[in-house]
Write a protein that holds these residues in place. Sequence first.
Motif, PDB file in Angstrom:
ATOM      1  N   LYS A   1      53.887  41.902  49.156  1.00 56.62           N
ATOM      2  CA  LYS A   1      52.834  40.659  49.930  1.00 56.62           C
ATOM      3  C   LYS A   1      51.261  41.730  50.350  1.00 56.62           C
ATOM      4  CE  LYS A   1      52.316  38.346  53.849  1.00 56.62           C
ATOM      5  NZ  LYS A   1      52.893  38.251  55.490  1.00 56.62           N
ATOM      6  N   ASP A   2      51.638  43.774  50.348  1.00 53.69           N
ATOM      7  CA  ASP A   2      50.984  44.515  50.864  1.00 53.69           C
ATOM      8  C   ASP A   2      49.576  44.438  49.820  1.00 53.69           C
ATOM      9  OD1 ASP A   2      50.380  47.169  52.355  1.00 53.69           O
ATOM     10  OD2 ASP A   2      50.568  47.644  50.500  1.00 53.69           O
ATOM     11  N   ALA A   3      50.860  45.105  48.408  1.00 47.32           N
ATOM     12  CA  ALA A   3      49.687  45.066  47.169  1.00 47.32           C
ATOM     13  C   ALA A   3      49.006  44.189  47.324  1.00 47.32           C
ATOM     14  CB  ALA A   3      51.365  45.433  46.333  1.00 47.32           C
ATOM     15  N   TRP A   4      48.865  42.466  47.200  1.00 45.63           N
ATOM     16  CA  TRP A   4      48.479  41.635  46.524  1.00 45.63           C
ATOM     17  C   TRP A   4      47.199  41.417  47.870  1.00 45.63           C
ATOM     18  CZ3 TRP A   4      47.410  39.141  43.094  1.00 45.63           C
ATOM     19  CH2 TRP A   4      47.031  37.510  42.605  1.00 45.63           C
ATOM     20  N   GLY A   5      47.671  41.620  48.576  1.00 44.46           N
ATOM     21  CA  GLY A   5      46.100  41.534  49.736  1.00 44.46           C
ATOM     22  C   GLY A   5      45.578  42.898  49.627  1.00 44.46           C
ATOM     23  N   LYS A   6      45.651  44.285  49.324  1.00 39.73           N
ATOM     24  CA  LYS A   6      44.525  45.344  48.795  1.00 39.73           C
ATOM     25  C   LYS A   6      44.324  44.683  47.334  1.00 39.73           C
ATOM     26  CE  LYS A   6      46.923  49.077  50.302  1.00 39.73           C
ATOM     27  NZ  LYS A   6      47.736  48.634  51.752  1.00 39.73           N
ATOM     28  N   THR A   7      44.750  43.414  46.117  1.00 44.47           N
ATOM     29  CA  THR A   7      44.080  43.627  45.748  1.00 44.47           C
ATOM     30  C   THR A   7      43.126  42.322  45.955  1.00 44.47           C
ATOM     31  OG1 THR A   7      46.212  43.450  43.928  1.00 44.47           O
ATOM     32  CG2 THR A   7      44.370  42.030  43.351  1.00 44.47           C
ATOM     33  N   LEU A   8      42.805  41.437  46.321  1.00 43.62           N
ATOM     34  CA  LEU A   8      41.846  40.336  47.162  1.00 43.62           C
ATOM     35  C   LEU A   8      41.250  41.177  47.487  1.00 43.62           C
ATOM     36  CD1 LEU A   8      44.467  37.180  48.697  1.00 43.62           C
ATOM     37  CD2 LEU A   8      43.233  38.143  45.462  1.00 43.62           C
ATOM     38  N   LYS A   9      41.223  42.043  48.435  1.00 39.41           N
ATOM     39  CA  LYS A   9      40.358  43.068  49.056  1.00 39.41           C
ATOM     40  C   LYS A   9      39.260  43.883  48.304  1.00 39.41           C
ATOM     41  CE  LYS A   9      42.398  43.555  53.534  1.00 39.41           C
ATOM     42  NZ  LYS A   9      43.021  45.161  53.703  1.00 39.41           N
ATOM     43  N   PHE A  10      40.330  44.149  46.822  1.00 44.41           N
ATOM     44  CA  PHE A  10      39.206  45.307  46.178  1.00 44.41           C
ATOM     45  C   PHE A  10      38.753  44.453  45.252  1.00 44.41           C
ATOM     46  CE2 PHE A  10      39.272  46.476  41.322  1.00 44.41           C
ATOM     47  CZ  PHE A  10      38.842  47.980  41.783  1.00 44.41           C
ATOM     48  N   LEU A  11      38.545  42.829  45.182  1.00 45.16           N
ATOM     49  CA  LEU A  11      38.128  41.712  43.730  1.00 45.16           C
ATOM     50  C   LEU A  11      37.316  41.894  44.561  1.00 45.16           C
ATOM     51  CD1 LEU A  11      41.159  40.332  42.236  1.00 45.16           C
ATOM     52  CD2 LEU A  11      39.767  42.108  41.856  1.00 45.16           C
ATOM     53  N   ASP A  12      37.499  41.104  46.668  1.00 47.53           N
ATOM     54  CA  ASP A  12      36.338  40.699  47.158  1.00 47.53           C
ATOM     55  C   ASP A  12      35.042  41.759  47.020  1.00 47.53           C
ATOM     56  OD1 ASP A  12      35.292  38.710  49.080  1.00 47.53           O
ATOM     57  OD2 ASP A  12      35.792  41.002  49.707  1.00 47.53           O
ATOM     58  N   ALA A  13      34.856  42.907  47.193  1.00 50.39           N
ATOM     59  CA  ALA A  13      34.248  44.532  47.196  1.00 50.39           C
ATOM     60  C   ALA A  13      33.231  44.135  46.135  1.00 50.39           C
ATOM     61  CB  ALA A  13      35.295  45.205  47.619  1.00 50.39           C
ATOM     62  N   ASN A  14      34.734  44.002  44.474  1.00 51.25           N
ATOM     63  CA  ASN A  14      33.590  44.267  43.695  1.00 51.25           C
ATOM     64  C   ASN A  14      33.118  43.581  42.707  1.00 51.25           C
ATOM     65  OD1 ASN A  14      34.461  47.307  43.487  1.00 51.25           O
ATOM     66  ND2 ASN A  14      36.194  46.787  43.806  1.00 51.25           N
ATOM     67  N   LEU A  15      33.721  42.326  43.161  1.00 50.50           N
ATOM     68  CA  LEU A  15      33.441  40.803  41.819  1.00 50.50           C
ATOM     69  C   LEU A  15      31.845  40.259  42.739  1.00 50.50           C
ATOM     70  CD1 LEU A  15      36.337  39.582  39.994  1.00 50.50           C
ATOM     71  CD2 LEU A  15      34.560  41.199  39.599  1.00 50.50           C
ATOM     72  N   LYS A  16      32.526  39.579  44.303  1.00 50.51           N
ATOM     73  CA  LYS A  16      31.713  38.673  44.837  1.00 50.51           C
ATOM     74  C   LYS A  16      30.503  39.501  45.141  1.00 50.51           C
ATOM     75  CE  LYS A  16      35.888  36.228  46.416  1.00 50.51           C
ATOM     76  NZ  LYS A  16      36.550  35.889  48.263  1.00 50.51           N
ATOM     77  N   SER A  17      29.424  38.426  45.623  1.00 53.07           N
ATOM     78  CA  SER A  17      28.104  38.847  45.785  1.00 53.07           C
ATOM     79  C   SER A  17      27.668  38.907  47.291  1.00 53.07           C
ATOM     80  CB  SER A  17      27.537  37.388  45.225  1.00 53.07           C
ATOM     81  OG  SER A  17      27.277  37.321  44.042  1.00 53.07           O
ATOM     82  N   LYS A  18      27.044  39.216  47.666  1.00 50.14           N
ATOM     83  CA  LYS A  18      27.498  39.975  49.637  1.00 50.14           C
ATOM     84  C   LYS A  18      25.736  39.211  49.744  1.00 50.14           C
ATOM     85  CE  LYS A  18      31.278  42.016  49.091  1.00 50.14           C
ATOM     86  NZ  LYS A  18      32.435  41.375  49.694  1.00 50.14           N
TER      87      LYS A  18
END
Length: 253
Positions: free
Chosen positions: A236-253
Amino acid sequence: MMVLVAAALIAQAHVHGDAGTADGSVPMSQLPHPLDGQAPAPKGSMTKLRVGNETSDAYVARPQGKPQGALLVVHEWWGLNDWVKHQSDQLAGQGYLALAIDLYKGQVATDPKQAASLMQAKDEKWGDQVEEAGLEWLKQNAQGAKVATIGWCMGGGESLKASLNDPKDVNATVIYYGMPVADAAKLKTLRGPVLGIWANKDRSITPDKVAAFDKALTEAGFANPSGGRFNGEAAKDAWGKTLKFLDANLKSK
C-alpha cells in the motif's frame, strides 16, 4: 530535468523466481500466484497493436474525460492476467489512460513452472517491438498527455528497457522489483525521472544491485533525495508513492 529516484527497499519478499523458501520448507517456486485469483473482473477493453506485419493484443483502461497522463503497463512473468488488468483499471481511476501490453502472445501462466518457462522463452526482439508499438499507440490516443512506463518483476525490467529504447516518447519510468541497469552511459539517455521500488529480502535483485543502480543514476545526472526501508503495509505504501510520483510527473498543473 531528471531529478528523482526513490529506491525503496520494502520489507516484503517478492517470490517470483526466488529459489529460497517462504517458511524454511516450501520452495517459493512452488507457490501459486497470490493475487490474480482475487482480482476484480476487468472493466476495460482489448485492442490490437500493429507490430510489423503482425498484431499483438493489449488491454485498454480509459479514464473518465481527457487523460491526465498515460501509462504503458508491463506484466510480470505470469503474463497479461486479470491482476495486471486490474492495476490498469486502478490507474484509469486516477485519471490515466493505461495500456497493458502482452509480451507472451496470448499465453498466461497458471503456475510458477509455466511462468518461468514463458519468461525464458520470451522473444526479446518481439517484446521490444510490442513496447514500441504500445508507446506509439499511447502517443496517438493520449490527447497530448505525458507518458510513463510501469511494470512489475519481469515487467519492471521491461519498463526500464522500454524507456531506454524509446526515451523520446517517455516522460517517467516506474520499476517494481525489476532488474536494474548499472550502465551510467545507457541511463543518460533517459529523459524523465525514475521511481524504483524493490524488496530488501529479494534474493535475486539484492540491495547491492539496487545500490549499484542508484550509483549509476547519480553518475548519469540524477539526484537522489529519498530512499529507505518500509515495514507494515509495504505494498500500500509503495502504491501511494507511485501515484504521487505519477501525479507530480505526468499531470498538468
